[in-house]
Design an enzyme around this catalytic site. Structure first.
Site, PDB file in Angstrom:
ATOM      1  CG  ASN A  99      -2.293   0.554   0.915  1.00 32.10           C
ATOM      2  OD1 ASN A  99      -2.377   1.617   0.307  1.00 32.10           O
ATOM      3  ND2 ASN A  99      -3.341  -0.116   1.352  1.00 32.10           N
ATOM      4  CG  HIS A 129      23.522   5.280  11.178  1.00 30.89           C
ATOM      5  ND1 HIS A 129      24.147   5.768  10.049  1.00 30.89           N
ATOM      6  CD2 HIS A 129      22.199   5.259  10.879  1.00 30.89           C
ATOM      7  CE1 HIS A 129      23.249   6.037   9.131  1.00 30.89           C
ATOM      8  NE2 HIS A 129      22.056   5.732   9.607  1.00 30.89           N
ATOM      9  N   GLY A 156      -0.109  -1.953   9.066  1.00 28.02           N
ATOM     10  CA  GLY A 156       0.267  -0.560   8.875  1.00 28.02           C
ATOM     11  C   GLY A 156       1.277  -0.064   9.896  1.00 28.02           C
ATOM     12  CB  ALA A 174      -1.175  -2.156  12.784  1.00 25.43           C
TER      13      ALA A 174
END
Length: 190
Positions: A99, A129, A156, A174
């Site tokens: 999506n 990092h 999501g 999600a």
């Protein structure tokens, strides 16, 4: 004496390893080298082109995604916008769907199996990092691969971090931040 010569040869060979090679090996590398900057610009220009096409321009969108990604199957759809660093490190399987607002920082391999569905606002970040601020401030980083199996649904706002493997038949809830491997046949959420 012979051992000293062998050690010197290995050190000389290390001098000829490019920053790109270090990146792909998962070693610390300098992300600001000219070669990597150039390759990121190419990918980002293609992403810009892709993201500015009309959604109805399906064939043009597919052509550009095939230029960006390292490997695709036939049936896939990546909704706009889509952003990546290099593109050539990304492989998607058959029946792939993402999506809106998929971000893949692909300093290393990001591989998706078949039947992977990704909800909006998800990120797959191979880049990391150093904890040491001097190294970090000098543009050093590393990249570890991410592997997602087949038949996976990612909810999501999920973030998948460097070096993570997600097994087959998984659901990632999600809002999750996936920091470690997820075995097959698991529903995982935080």
């Amino acid at each position: 004496m012979r051992m000293l010569k062998i050690n010197l040869l290995f050190r000389e060979a290390e001098l000829f390893v490019s920053e790109k090679e270090k990146m792909l090996l998962g070693e610390i590398y300098f992300a600001g080298c000219e070669e990597l900057i150039k390759e990121r610009k190419i990918a980002k220009d293609l992403c810009f082109e892709y993201n500015n096409l009309k959604p109805s321009q399906e064939q043009d969108r597919k052509k550009i995604i095939k230029k960006i990604l390292g490997k695709t199957k036939q049936n896939f759809l990546i909704e706009q916008p889509f952003i990546c660093d290099y593109g050539y490190n990304i492989e998607i399987g058959e029946n792939f769907y993402s999506n809106h607002n998929l971000i893949i920082l692909d300093g290393n391999k990001v591989k998706f199996g078949d039947n992977v569905f990704i909800a909006p606002n998800c990120g797959f970040y191979t880049a990391g990092h150093p904890i040491d601020s001097k190294s970090r401030n000098n543009g050093l980083e590393y990249a570890k691969p991410i592997i997602v199996g087949s038949n996976v649904w990612i909810g999501g706002n999920v973030v998948v971090l460097p070096g993570v493997n997600i097994g087959d038949n998984c659901v990632i809830g999600a809002g999750s931040v996936v920091t470690r491997d997820i075995p097959s046949n698991v529903v995982a959420f935080r």
